[in-house]
Scaffold this motif. Structure first.
Motif, PDB file in Angstrom:
ATOM      1  N   GLN A 255       0.824  -1.197   0.000  1.00 32.10           N
ATOM      2  CA  GLN A 255       0.000   0.000   0.000  1.00 32.10           C
ATOM      3  C   GLN A 255       0.865   1.257   0.000  1.00 32.10           C
ATOM      4  OE1 GLN A 255      -2.546  -0.481   3.411  1.00 32.10           O
ATOM      5  NE2 GLN A 255      -3.975  -1.794   2.322  1.00 32.10           N
ATOM      6  N   ARG A 256       0.440   2.249  -0.809  1.00 26.41           N
ATOM      7  CA  ARG A 256       1.124   3.537  -0.833  1.00 26.41           C
ATOM      8  C   ARG A 256       0.402   4.509   0.095  1.00 26.41           C
ATOM      9  NH1 ARG A 256       1.810   6.262  -6.316  1.00 26.41           N
ATOM     10  NH2 ARG A 256      -0.256   5.474  -6.821  1.00 26.41           N
TER      11      ARG A 256
ATOM     12  N   ASP B  40      -1.721   7.630   1.288  1.00 25.67           N
ATOM     13  CA  ASP B  40      -2.803   8.349   0.623  1.00 25.67           C
ATOM     14  C   ASP B  40      -2.346   9.745   0.207  1.00 25.67           C
ATOM     15  OD1 ASP B  40      -4.701   6.368   0.756  1.00 25.67           O
ATOM     16  OD2 ASP B  40      -5.532   7.049   2.666  1.00 25.67           O
TER      17      ASP B  40
ATOM     18  N   ALA C 281      -6.203  -3.218  -4.128  1.00 30.30           N
ATOM     19  CA  ALA C 281      -4.958  -3.952  -3.859  1.00 30.30           C
ATOM     20  C   ALA C 281      -4.084  -4.016  -5.106  1.00 30.30           C
ATOM     21  CB  ALA C 281      -5.254  -5.357  -3.341  1.00 30.30           C
TER      22      ALA C 281
ATOM     23  N   SER D 157      -1.267  -2.878  -8.195  1.00 32.84           N
ATOM     24  CA  SER D 157       0.170  -2.654  -8.234  1.00 32.84           C
ATOM     25  C   SER D 157       0.564  -1.352  -8.917  1.00 32.84           C
ATOM     26  CB  SER D 157       0.852  -3.812  -8.992  1.00 32.84           C
ATOM     27  OG  SER D 157       0.576  -5.050  -8.395  1.00 32.84           O
TER      28      SER D 157
ATOM     29  N   TYR E 128       1.539   2.235 -10.144  1.00 31.70           N
ATOM     30  CA  TYR E 128       1.982   3.495  -9.557  1.00 31.70           C
ATOM     31  C   TYR E 128       2.559   4.359 -10.663  1.00 31.70           C
ATOM     32  CZ  TYR E 128       6.863   2.160 -10.170  1.00 31.70           C
ATOM     33  OH  TYR E 128       8.057   1.807 -10.731  1.00 31.70           O
TER      34      TYR E 128
ATOM     35  N   GLU F 250      -2.847   8.463  -5.559  1.00 28.35           N
ATOM     36  CA  GLU F 250      -3.730   7.368  -5.135  1.00 28.35           C
ATOM     37  C   GLU F 250      -4.246   7.651  -3.739  1.00 28.35           C
ATOM     38  OE1 GLU F 250      -3.450   2.629  -3.933  1.00 28.35           O
ATOM     39  OE2 GLU F 250      -1.980   3.466  -5.325  1.00 28.35           O
TER      40      GLU F 250
ATOM     41  N   GLN G  31      -6.840   5.511  -0.969  1.00 30.42           N
ATOM     42  CA  GLN G  31      -7.762   4.435  -0.618  1.00 30.42           C
ATOM     43  C   GLN G  31      -8.057   3.530  -1.815  1.00 30.42           C
ATOM     44  OE1 GLN G  31      -9.326   4.059   2.875  1.00 30.42           O
ATOM     45  NE2 GLN G  31      -7.306   5.007   2.948  1.00 30.42           N
ATOM     46  N   ASP G  32      -6.991   3.118  -2.517  1.00 24.95           N
ATOM     47  CA  ASP G  32      -7.088   2.206  -3.665  1.00 24.95           C
ATOM     48  C   ASP G  32      -7.774   2.823  -4.884  1.00 24.95           C
ATOM     49  OD1 ASP G  32      -5.670   0.181  -2.498  1.00 24.95           O
ATOM     50  OD2 ASP G  32      -7.376  -1.135  -2.138  1.00 24.95           O
TER      51      ASP G  32
ATOM     52  N   ARG H  81      -9.616   0.875   1.467  1.00 30.76           N
ATOM     53  CA  ARG H  81      -8.607  -0.070   0.967  1.00 30.76           C
ATOM     54  C   ARG H  81      -9.131  -1.498   1.002  1.00 30.76           C
ATOM     55  NH1 ARG H  81      -3.671   2.092   0.010  1.00 30.76           N
ATOM     56  NH2 ARG H  81      -3.123   4.048   1.058  1.00 30.76           N
TER      57      ARG H  81
ATOM     58  N   CYS I 103      -9.672  -8.291  -4.981  1.00 24.89           N
ATOM     59  CA  CYS I 103      -9.994  -7.275  -5.990  1.00 24.89           C
ATOM     60  C   CYS I 103     -11.332  -7.543  -6.672  1.00 24.89           C
ATOM     61  CB  CYS I 103      -8.867  -7.160  -7.019  1.00 24.89           C
ATOM     62  SG  CYS I 103      -8.403  -8.702  -7.835  1.00 24.89           S
TER      63      CYS I 103
END
Length: 207
Positions: free
Chosen positions: A21-22, A24, A74, A76, A78, A84, A86-87, A135, A141
């Motif tokens: 996770q990145r 927010d 969830a 990948s 970026y 981004e 909350q997904d 998230r 997914c």
């Protein structure tokens, strides 16, 4: 013992649906990149499919409403220019979507995009649902996306599923859906594709 075995098999099949996770992005950053496509309100189910087994590797949902976003549960993906929260990925211009699709399409996977037009009210409902969902745990997914879809008026018949291809097959039955399949024969390394897309988007932003 059957349930744990099924869960392990699902996690293995959806290994690409469990990214770190990145942090927010802040609201100001998101507002600066807001993009709305000039076309009609719509949503696009994006399914990453294994070329060898036909199994799904990831599910995402692009929504074109008051702005265009990608719900990437969830996921990948970026890029430096794509915040981004909350997904949800923001600022989904045509070049950003091309980078998203290209990163996931490689020698081992192709990308199926199924687009359906919506009323403005349906589109805004979809937008609210994806931006407030929160998230999603790894390998959930398709479960999260199908759960959202069935809350949109007109899509209540979508069954909740953990399997991307099963969700893709259900979405194929939606009246008016337009399907596109995208292939690339480059490296099977997802990280290489993500890095290449990031370089391209940064170059476009600087030009």
């Amino acid at each position: 013992m059957r349930t744990p075995i099924l869960i392990l098999a699902l996690c293995a099949a959806l290994a690409g649906c469990a990214a770190p996770q990145r942090p927010d992005a802040d609201p100001d950053t998101i507002a600066r990149v807001a993009y709305r496509d000039a076309g009609n309100p719509s949503m696009s189910l994006v399914t990453v499919v294994n070329n060898r087994t036909g199994q799904g590797g990831h599910t995402a949902l692009m929504v074109n409403a008051s702005e265009r976003v990608i719900f990437d549960p969830a996921g990948s993906f970026y890029a430096d220019v794509v915040p981004e929260r909350q997904d949800v990925l923001y600022g989904i211009s045509p070049s950003v979507f091309r980078a998203y699709r290209s990163a996931h399409a490689r020698s081992t996977f192709h990308v199926v995009t199924q687009t359906v037009e919506l009323t403005p009210a349906q589109a805004q409902t979809a937008y609210q649902l994806v931006t407030t969902n929160g998230r999603v745990p790894g390998a959930f997914c398709a479960n999260a996306t199908s759960s959202i879809l069935r809350q949109i008026p007109g899509f209540e018949g979508i069954d909740v599923t953990y399997y991307p291809v099963k969700l893709q097959e259900q979405f194929a039955q939606v009246p008016g859906v337009v399907t596109d399949k995208f292939y690339e024969d480059d490296s099977d390394d997802l990280q290489s594709g993500l890095a290449a897309g990031n370089v391209t988007l940064n170059a476009e932003a600087d030009s």
